[in-house]
Design a protein around this motif. Sequence first.
Motif, short mmCIF file in Angstrom:
data_model
loop_
_atom_site.label_atom_id
_atom_site.label_comp_id
_atom_site.label_asym_id
_atom_site.label_seq_id
_atom_site.Cartn_x
_atom_site.Cartn_y
_atom_site.Cartn_z
N ASP A 84 0.85 -1.19 0.00
CA ASP A 84 0.00 0.00 0.00
C ASP A 84 0.89 1.24 0.00
OD1 ASP A 84 -2.18 1.76 0.35
OD2 ASP A 84 -1.84 1.77 2.51
N ARG A 138 -5.11 -5.46 -1.72
CA ARG A 138 -5.10 -4.51 -2.82
C ARG A 138 -5.96 -4.95 -3.99
NH1 ARG A 138 -3.78 0.27 -1.77
NH2 ARG A 138 -2.91 0.62 -3.84
N GLU A 139 -6.34 -6.24 -4.03
CA GLU A 139 -7.11 -6.76 -5.15
C GLU A 139 -8.10 -7.80 -4.65
OE1 GLU A 139 -6.36 -8.91 -9.51
OE2 GLU A 139 -4.73 -8.78 -8.05
#
Length: 264
Positions: A140, A149-150
């Motif tokens: 991050d 993040r996904e």
Amino acid sequence: MSSEPVLAVESRRGRRIVGVLQRGQDLVTAIENLCRARNVRTAELRGLGSLERVEFAEYDQAQRKWKPARCYDGGFEILNLTGNVSERDGRIAVHTHATVMRDRDTGIEVLGGHVVSARIFALEFVLEVFDDLLLRRGVDPATGLTLWREAITLDDDAAQAAGASGAASGTVTSWQQVAAASERVAASAKARAAEAPEEIILGSGDLLLHPRLGRCEVLHIEGDQEFAQIKLSTGRLVRIALDVLQLRASGHEGTNRVIRAHVG
């Protein structure tokens, strides 16, 4: 700063795994092995019991790096143990925090932090498994931490494969097979999108994943989809031309659409 979360997805298919870990096992390693055996890719971890030894680490927010871990020996009662399971660089990643206590001559001592390792004395656990969801960790930029993040939503075939193989008592589908199933789902979705591309009309509030500028928030559209005023993750405002971009829907974060942009 937007009040919306960076990432928020919904799971509708799952299972619950409960059990007891053996004395002397390492908590993190034992959960990793269990997840491989039961094809768990994304889950919430809870536990209670006691530890013989624990190693804690703390993240230095100012220096944006982990401080050296500290090891503590002796009997500890677990006051709270929570964590999660996801994926990092194609491997299972178990992330857990704990608060523990022990009675010393000077009184009750309470310790806690990010668990690097923990030798179990007795531990009962619960894994809430989300079979239709794959969360992946990445760095991050805002914090330097490795966060979710996904998020990939698996279709019913991949989710059922994970759930069925995890519940089977005989031969089970391997982690690699479940991963291959999710990759086939993603490839199929890409092929369908390529055959019938959707026209995207960008609007205020959309989250734009720009190949150069990164994750941006759309503030205002000028003209007939000619220009957009966007806010970067740094807070800086930028005006970009839309006629050079190819836009493709990439899911939702809360009530906001996520639009991925490619230079056409």
